[in-house]
Design an enzyme around this catalytic site. Structure first.
Site, PDB file in Angstrom:
ATOM      1  N   TYR A   1      11.416   1.607   1.892  1.00 47.76           N
ATOM      2  CA  TYR A   1      12.050   1.937   3.630  1.00 47.76           C
ATOM      3  C   TYR A   1      12.239   0.273   3.769  1.00 47.76           C
ATOM      4  O   TYR A   1      11.123  -0.859   3.459  1.00 47.76           O
ATOM      5  CB  TYR A   1      11.654   1.965   4.554  1.00 47.76           C
TER       6      TYR A   1
ATOM      7  N   LYS B   1       6.998  -8.100  11.251  1.00 51.32           N
ATOM      8  CA  LYS B   1       6.175  -7.931  12.062  1.00 51.32           C
ATOM      9  C   LYS B   1       4.789  -7.929  12.324  1.00 51.32           C
ATOM     10  O   LYS B   1       4.426  -8.924  13.832  1.00 51.32           O
ATOM     11  CB  LYS B   1       5.844  -6.589  11.208  1.00 51.32           C
TER      12      LYS B   1
ATOM     13  N   TYR C   1      13.580   6.194  17.763  1.00 52.50           N
ATOM     14  CA  TYR C   1      13.494   7.586  17.196  1.00 52.50           C
ATOM     15  C   TYR C   1      11.956   8.946  17.662  1.00 52.50           C
ATOM     16  O   TYR C   1      11.132   8.708  17.907  1.00 52.50           O
ATOM     17  CB  TYR C   1      11.922   6.911  16.273  1.00 52.50           C
TER      18      TYR C   1
ATOM     19  N   ASP D   1       9.782  -7.219  -0.021  1.00 51.82           N
ATOM     20  CA  ASP D   1       9.954  -6.699   1.239  1.00 51.82           C
ATOM     21  C   ASP D   1       8.737  -7.059   1.510  1.00 51.82           C
ATOM     22  O   ASP D   1       8.080  -6.243   1.298  1.00 51.82           O
ATOM     23  CB  ASP D   1      10.547  -6.055   1.693  1.00 51.82           C
TER      24      ASP D   1
HETATM   25  C1  LIG Z   1       9.363  -1.828   9.410  1.00 55.27           C
HETATM   26  C2  LIG Z   1       9.629  -2.531   8.375  1.00 55.27           C
HETATM   27  C3  LIG Z   1      11.258  -3.339   8.320  1.00 55.27           C
HETATM   28  C4  LIG Z   1      11.481  -3.255   9.798  1.00 55.27           C
HETATM   29  O1  LIG Z   1      11.164  -4.318  10.597  1.00 55.27           O
HETATM   30  P1  LIG Z   1      12.084  -4.214  12.021  1.00 55.27           P
HETATM   31  O2  LIG Z   1      11.421  -5.658  12.630  1.00 55.27           O
HETATM   32  O3  LIG Z   1      11.309  -2.818  12.300  1.00 55.27           O
HETATM   33  O4  LIG Z   1      13.661  -4.134  11.933  1.00 55.27           O
HETATM   34  C5  LIG Z   1      12.120  -3.190   7.129  1.00 55.27           C
HETATM   35  N1  LIG Z   1      10.864  -3.268   6.011  1.00 55.27           N
HETATM   36  C6  LIG Z   1       9.840  -2.666   5.759  1.00 55.27           C
HETATM   37  C7  LIG Z   1       9.061  -2.845   4.870  1.00 55.27           C
HETATM   38  C8  LIG Z   1       8.709  -2.495   7.391  1.00 55.27           C
HETATM   39  O5  LIG Z   1       7.888  -2.111   7.116  1.00 55.27           O
END
Ligand SMILES: *Cc1c(COP(=O)(O)O)cnc(C)c1O
Length: 440
Positions: free
Chosen positions: A152, A276, A25, A247
């Site tokens: 996202y 994360k 980025y 997600d």
């Molecule tokens: C950051 C994020 C992703 C992607 O995760 P990466 O480890 O960066 O591939 C997917 N979904 C959500 C909600 C996110 O915040």
């Protein structure tokens, strides 16, 4: 030629980085030189030049308890000396089995079967493939996926497809698969539900799954939405046999105050995607956790019904050990209290800042706080320069902030003290005063 050959010419990290590294980025043509960090502790990053920088965004939302948290570091070291890696097809090990059981225990009821991968994007890819193949295996293929505006879900192709179309994905638009898009529930929840009802009526029999970021659309601008809307979507999914994929890559592991946003809303989805904070922010890992009924849809004498998906480092033992150590911390009373304390501090500060003429829509969900910066230039959105101006100003003041366009947020590791939060909000307040003085 040795691996250190580059260091013979110069041992300066900045020079080597400028010559050889491609950062995520980052528009390298414009970006200032990156800050070299040599160590970190608690909520503080220590730079080569001696600066101490307060990490108010958990280093892209991963650092959960604090940087270099000793019990996680110790668990990693011990596991690395014992079993560092083993193929996960045909083999298993205690860290993976114990982590899977622990996740099943803390997640909303029914989520019992854990598929491990590498990061948030792979957790989403696996969820999408499980959903589509589950329907395929049943002999009643459903090929349509529904997703939210401003969503996202990651940067790989499947994850990009379900994510909002944006400047991030524009060069790849022809390669992305079509999804049914629902209005952003943070803007108009009634419109979201009405659109979902219309979709179910028109194409319900084609709809394999709905994927959402529960309660907070993260990268889309920390857009917060209501628990009852999530429950209403979940009820409709259940009634019509549509799989609900939550997600929780960003919202998971205490960020919304509760352990999981779905738990906070009393919703049990069919699948949940995690990453994360899962290892406390030490090592990359993704997890896709599904209901037993979905797993059962792959069991057959017919080998073509197998989930032919995996990654080389799936269930890496060191990573699993880190995740177990992190969960232990997360379940402590001290962590629960820290999250409540951070939420209270957010509310105090946003109450004070909310009246500022350049602040719009102050909002808090657990340990996540956000506000939109009013700026006349270029409308809202990711390219609005006000966010980068705040980031630059904050860094000069020793605070790491990284607004999403005009959406400024504070998402700190749970060790962050009230005094440290005072500093973070002090920087935001001074930036706002400066912006008002200059008539922006
Ligand atoms: C950051 C994020 C992703 C992607 O995760 P990466 O480890 O960066 O591939 C997917 N979904 C959500 C909600 C996110 O915040």
């Amino acid at each position: 030629m040795t691996i250190d050959a580059g260091l013979d010419a110069t041992n300066d990290v900045g020079t080597l980085d400028a010559r050889h590294v491609w950062h995520p980025y980052t528009q390298h043509w414009q970006a200032p030189a990156p800050v070299e960090i040599v160590r970190a502790h608690g909520a503080t990053l220590h730079a080569r030049d001696g600066r101490a920088i307060l990490d108010a965004i958990s280093s892209w939302w991963v650092t959960l308890h604090g940087h270099a948290e000793p019990s996680i570091a110790e668990a990693i070291a011990e596991q690395a000396r014992t079993l560092e890696q083993v193929i996960f097809a045909g083999f298993t090990h205690a860290p993976a089995a114990e982590l899977s059981a622990a996740l099943a225990r803390v997640l909303p009821p029914g989520l019992t079967r854990v598929f491990l991968s590498d990061d948030g994007s792979t957790a989403v890819e696996a969820a999408l493939k499980i959903a589509l193949q589950w329907w395929h295996n049943r002999g009643e293929p459903r090929r349509l996926v529904a997703a939210l505006e401003h969503a996202y879900h990651g940067d790989t192709f499947g994850a990009m497809s379900v994510g909002a179309r944006s400047i991030f994905s524009a060069p790849f638009a022809p390669q992305l698969f079509d999804v049914a898009r629902l209005p952003d529930p943070s803007e108009d929840a009634d419109a979201t539900l009405a659109a979902f009802d219309a979709l179910l009526d028109a194409r319900g029999h084609e709809l394999a799954a709905l994927i959402v970021e529960p309660l907070v659309l993260g990268a889309g601008g920390m857009r917060m939405w209501r628990e009852d809307t999530l429950r209403a979507l979940a009820d409709r999914c259940r009634a019509r046999g549509v799989l609900l994929i939550a997600d929780e890559v960003m919202t998971g592991f205490g960020r919304t105050g509760a352990l999981f946003a779905c738990g906070r809303a009393g919703v049990a989805p069919d699948m949940i995607c995690l990453s994360k904070g899962i290892t406390g922010g030490f090592l990359p890992m993704g997890a896709t956790v599904v209901r037993e009924e979905l797993f059962a849809g792959f069991l057959s004498d017919d080998r073509t019904r197998t989930l032919f998906h995996g990654h080389s480092y799936t269930a890496n033992p060191v990573t699993c050990a880190a995740a177990l150590a992190s969960l232990r911390l997360l379940e402590s009373d001290a962590s629960t209290q820290a999250r409540a304390r951070i939420e209270a501090a957010h509310r105090r500060h946003l109450d004070a800042l909310g009246a500022h003429p350049l602040v719009r829509a102050p909002r808090v969900m657990g340990t996540i706080a956000a506000l939109d910066l009013v700026d006349a230039r270029a409308g809202g959105g990711y390219l609005n320069p006000v966010g980068r101006e705040l980031a630059t100003f904050a860094l000069e003041e020793g605070v790491l902030l990284r607004p999403l366009g005009d959406a400024c947020y504070v998402l700190p590791p749970f060790c962050t003290t009230d005094e440290e939060l005072d500093r973070v909000y002090g920087v935001i307040a001074r930036f706002l005063e400066g912006a008002r003085a200059s008539g922006a």
